[in-house]
Design a protein around this motif. Sequence first.
Motif, PDB file in Angstrom:
ATOM      1  N   THR A  85      36.830  28.003  40.442  1.00 39.65           N
ATOM      2  CA  THR A  85      37.642  27.384  39.128  1.00 39.65           C
ATOM      3  C   THR A  85      38.860  26.847  40.030  1.00 39.65           C
ATOM      4  OG1 THR A  85      38.139  29.255  38.525  1.00 39.65           O
ATOM      5  CG2 THR A  85      36.130  28.599  37.498  1.00 39.65           C
ATOM      6  N   THR A  93      41.977  25.750  32.961  1.00 38.02           N
ATOM      7  CA  THR A  93      41.263  26.250  34.323  1.00 38.02           C
ATOM      8  C   THR A  93      39.680  25.798  34.241  1.00 38.02           C
ATOM      9  OG1 THR A  93      42.508  28.195  34.519  1.00 38.02           O
ATOM     10  CG2 THR A  93      40.209  28.287  35.491  1.00 38.02           C
ATOM     11  N   ASP A  95      35.735  24.813  36.126  1.00 35.66           N
ATOM     12  CA  ASP A  95      34.850  24.572  37.245  1.00 35.66           C
ATOM     13  C   ASP A  95      34.200  23.218  37.426  1.00 35.66           C
ATOM     14  OD1 ASP A  95      32.875  24.199  35.539  1.00 35.66           O
ATOM     15  OD2 ASP A  95      32.023  26.162  35.530  1.00 35.66           O
TER      16      ASP A  95
END
Length: 223
Positions: A85, A93, A95
Amino acid sequence: TVQLHDGRVMDKKQLCLEILRRVPNERWVYFDLGLALAPGEAVTLHDGQVFDQRQLILRGIRDDSAKVNNFGFVALAVILLPGETVTLPDGRTMDSRQLLQEALTDDLVFVEGKRSIAGTDHTAAIARLGEQHALAAADRGNDVKAFAVEALRSRLQPGERYELPDGTVVERAPQKLAAAAAAAAAVAAVAVVAAAVPLSLPASCLALSGRCRSCCAMRRLGM
């Protein structure tokens, strides 16, 4: 490489560094420089700061505060490792899958005044070149949105469907069908040809930037 008016010969990384020395807030150059680096590689800017791939692309996203282009989210997605991430400048945050979904969420600009070259088999290009180089090829053809769709598809679970805001459904085939499709893509990858670029562009554009960003910056700076 490209030769400047003063006789110096530079590769893409050197040219990007020279442009950033003169115009530190040219966000596109941060993206181009980040994608020109190999994983784990870092560069030192004119002010002494050391940046790796991720930091360069994040800097470009930060400088794009008006969010006028979502290329940075796609570029960041392709350099992240599976399960990794990253924290964006706004504190979120994400991915790689979430970055691609974010890039495809809004009707933002992917193309800057240049005709998109359609018909590229991005699945085959990814299989042949890897995502980072396939993204650069898609950028040359101004077909980044189609690339982002295929990159997102590869991150779905077998049989999973995801609907984009514009109604486009991105679906990954069930496991058996996916295996057959992967085999077909591997065969097709042999025939992948680099995206066409208008003949009117100088030869340096082919090596340095499909959007001719570096060349345009060179002209603006009188290089």
